[in-house]
Design a protein around this motif. Structure first.
Motif, short mmCIF file in Angstrom:
data_model
loop_
_atom_site.label_atom_id
_atom_site.label_comp_id
_atom_site.label_asym_id
_atom_site.label_seq_id
_atom_site.Cartn_x
_atom_site.Cartn_y
_atom_site.Cartn_z
N GLU A 18 9.05 -11.80 -4.01
CA GLU A 18 10.84 -12.67 -3.75
C GLU A 18 11.72 -10.97 -3.84
OE1 GLU A 18 11.78 -15.09 -7.61
OE2 GLU A 18 9.90 -16.38 -6.48
N TYR A 19 11.41 -10.35 -4.55
CA TYR A 19 11.88 -8.99 -4.82
C TYR A 19 11.65 -8.43 -3.92
CZ TYR A 19 14.25 -4.76 -6.80
OH TYR A 19 14.01 -3.29 -6.62
N ALA A 20 11.27 -7.67 -2.66
CA ALA A 20 10.82 -7.52 -1.75
C ALA A 20 11.48 -8.87 -0.63
CB ALA A 20 9.14 -7.50 -1.49
N ASP A 21 11.43 -9.59 -1.06
CA ASP A 21 12.43 -10.29 0.14
C ASP A 21 13.40 -10.07 0.34
OD1 ASP A 21 12.75 -12.74 2.72
OD2 ASP A 21 13.06 -13.97 0.85
N ARG A 22 13.92 -10.00 -1.20
CA ARG A 22 15.43 -9.81 -1.58
C ARG A 22 15.98 -8.41 -0.13
NH1 ARG A 22 14.74 -11.19 -6.37
NH2 ARG A 22 15.27 -9.67 -7.66
N HIS A 23 15.05 -7.74 -0.14
CA HIS A 23 15.23 -6.14 0.20
C HIS A 23 14.56 -6.35 1.66
CE1 HIS A 23 16.14 -5.55 -3.89
NE2 HIS A 23 16.42 -4.77 -3.91
N CYS A 24 14.46 -7.53 1.81
CA CYS A 24 13.55 -7.64 3.00
C CYS A 24 13.11 -6.96 3.84
CB CYS A 24 14.82 -7.28 4.59
SG CYS A 24 16.84 -8.24 4.64
N PHE A 25 11.52 -6.63 3.05
CA PHE A 25 11.05 -5.98 2.64
C PHE A 25 10.66 -4.88 3.18
CE2 PHE A 25 9.26 -10.14 2.37
CZ PHE A 25 8.12 -9.95 1.25
N ALA A 26 12.00 -3.46 2.66
CA ALA A 26 12.30 -3.10 3.56
C ALA A 26 10.78 -1.80 3.32
CB ALA A 26 13.49 -2.56 2.92
N HIS A 27 11.58 -0.84 4.53
CA HIS A 27 10.43 0.84 4.14
C HIS A 27 10.99 1.48 3.69
CE1 HIS A 27 7.38 2.34 5.66
NE2 HIS A 27 8.04 3.21 5.94
N ASN A 28 10.89 1.33 1.96
CA ASN A 28 12.11 2.34 1.42
C ASN A 28 11.51 2.88 0.13
OD1 ASN A 28 13.39 2.04 -0.72
ND2 ASN A 28 15.06 2.54 0.34
N ARG A 29 11.24 3.99 -0.16
CA ARG A 29 10.29 4.13 -1.29
C ARG A 29 10.92 3.77 -1.89
NH1 ARG A 29 9.67 10.58 0.99
NH2 ARG A 29 8.64 10.72 2.39
N ALA A 30 12.51 4.30 -2.26
CA ALA A 30 12.22 3.10 -4.03
C ALA A 30 12.31 1.92 -4.13
CB ALA A 30 13.95 3.75 -4.19
N ILE B 298 0.96 -1.18 -0.29
CA ILE B 298 0.43 -0.07 -0.15
C ILE B 298 1.16 0.70 0.29
CG2 ILE B 298 -0.48 0.02 2.93
CD1 ILE B 298 -3.51 1.13 2.67
N THR B 299 0.63 2.43 -1.33
CA THR B 299 1.81 3.66 -1.14
C THR B 299 0.58 4.49 -1.24
OG1 THR B 299 1.77 3.26 -3.37
CG2 THR B 299 3.80 2.47 -1.51
N GLY B 300 1.07 5.96 -1.04
CA GLY B 300 0.51 7.05 -1.32
C GLY B 300 0.83 7.97 -0.52
N THR B 301 -0.52 9.08 -0.85
CA THR B 301 0.02 10.55 0.48
C THR B 301 -0.87 10.54 2.04
OG1 THR B 301 -1.28 11.60 -0.99
CG2 THR B 301 0.90 12.11 -2.02
N CYS B 302 -0.21 10.89 3.00
CA CYS B 302 -0.67 10.82 4.14
C CYS B 302 -0.89 12.41 4.30
CB CYS B 302 -0.04 10.16 5.43
SG CYS B 302 -0.26 10.85 6.91
N PRO C 287 1.85 17.22 2.60
CA PRO C 287 1.46 16.04 2.56
C PRO C 287 2.98 15.30 2.25
CG PRO C 287 0.77 17.07 0.58
CD PRO C 287 0.62 17.87 1.32
N CYS C 288 2.06 13.76 2.79
CA CYS C 288 3.78 13.04 3.40
C CYS C 288 3.48 11.66 2.02
CB CYS C 288 4.06 12.83 4.90
SG CYS C 288 5.26 11.61 4.98
N GLU C 289 4.69 11.53 1.37
CA GLU C 289 4.72 9.95 0.69
C GLU C 289 4.57 8.94 2.21
OE1 GLU C 289 6.48 8.93 -2.71
OE2 GLU C 289 6.82 11.18 -3.10
N GLY C 290 4.21 7.36 1.60
CA GLY C 290 3.85 6.93 2.81
C GLY C 290 3.61 5.21 2.06
N GLY C 291 4.32 4.33 2.79
CA GLY C 291 3.54 3.15 2.55
C GLY C 291 4.38 1.81 3.28
N HIS D 224 -6.22 14.67 4.89
CA HIS D 224 -6.75 13.73 4.09
C HIS D 224 -5.82 12.64 3.27
CE1 HIS D 224 -7.73 12.72 -0.32
NE2 HIS D 224 -8.73 12.39 0.35
N ASP D 225 -5.66 11.95 3.39
CA ASP D 225 -4.69 10.20 3.08
C ASP D 225 -5.17 9.63 1.46
OD1 ASP D 225 -3.64 11.46 4.93
OD2 ASP D 225 -4.07 9.01 6.05
N LEU D 226 -4.40 9.26 0.12
CA LEU D 226 -5.05 9.09 -0.62
C LEU D 226 -4.13 7.34 -0.86
CD1 LEU D 226 -6.95 8.01 -2.80
CD2 LEU D 226 -6.40 9.56 -4.52
N TYR D 227 -4.53 6.33 -0.62
CA TYR D 227 -3.80 5.47 -0.64
C TYR D 227 -4.07 4.72 -2.01
CZ TYR D 227 -2.24 6.58 3.58
OH TYR D 227 -1.53 7.06 4.75
#
Length: 185
Positions: A142-154, A76-80, A86-90, A128-131
């Motif tokens: 698999e890709y997310a797991d290789r990156h340890c499901f990091a909390h990373n915008r990129a 889940i990604t979007g703006t808070c 507003p701030c990006e988050g996910g 207002h948030d929109l995700y």
């Protein structure tokens, strides 16, 4: 292609539900309460009816979403909306607790699908948030797991933008079947 919103849950404007709920309360209780007109319906009974309807819709949505979470991982990604803009988050959503903790600070929310895209639009004291929520494909997990499901915008952007890593959840198809027109009553 027609832009159709399929609303799974919406408590952002309970005032718009008032007339319909008032009519439902009147029809259910007019004889037992000896009401002669809809104007006899107490407002607290109408608000209780709206609350019950919201609880039923939430239960219907949450039960279906919990079933889907047993099969897939989501991002889940979007703006808070914040007091300072507003701030990006996910976040990765692997179970119901992840989702619940992501939305727990919210006052009201609207969860809907538009052409297969799954959106969560929310309102709270700061704004207002929109995700958007997408399902991870096997390669995406698999890709997310290789990156340890990091909390990373990129990482989040890479997954959300790639149809190799993520897919539209088509939540309405999951809960209503592929031939749905609108949500069943």
């Amino acid at each position: 292609m027609k832009n159709t919103d399929i609303i799974f849950f919406d408590n952002t404007d309970d005032y718009s539900k008032y007339d319909e709920a008032e009519q439902a309360v009147y029809e259910s209780f007019c004889e037992s309460q000896d009401w002669t007109s809809i104007n006899d319906v107490p407002a607290d009974m109408v608000w209780d009816e709206i609350s019950l309807q919201n609880e039923a819709e939430w239960k219907y949505f949450s039960d279906a979403f919990k079933r889907l979470l047993k099969k897939h991982t989501f991002l889940i990604t979007g703006t808070c909306g914040r007091w300072n803009g507003p701030c990006e988050g996910g976040n990765f959503i692997t179970d119901w607790d992840d989702f619940r903790s992501f939305i727990q600070h919210l006052d009201t929310l609207k969860i809907y699908e538009q052409n297969g895209h799954f959106y969560i639009e929310v309102y709270h004291h700061d704004g207002h948030d929109l995700y958007e929520l997408k399902r991870l494909t096997d390669k995406g997990a698999e890709y997310a797991d290789r990156h340890c499901f990091a909390h990373n915008r990129a990482l989040h952007r890479s997954i959300m933008k790639s149809n190799f890593f993520s897919a539209l959840p088509h939540f309405a198809d999951f809960i209503y079947g592929k031939t749905h027109e609108t949500r069943p009553a």
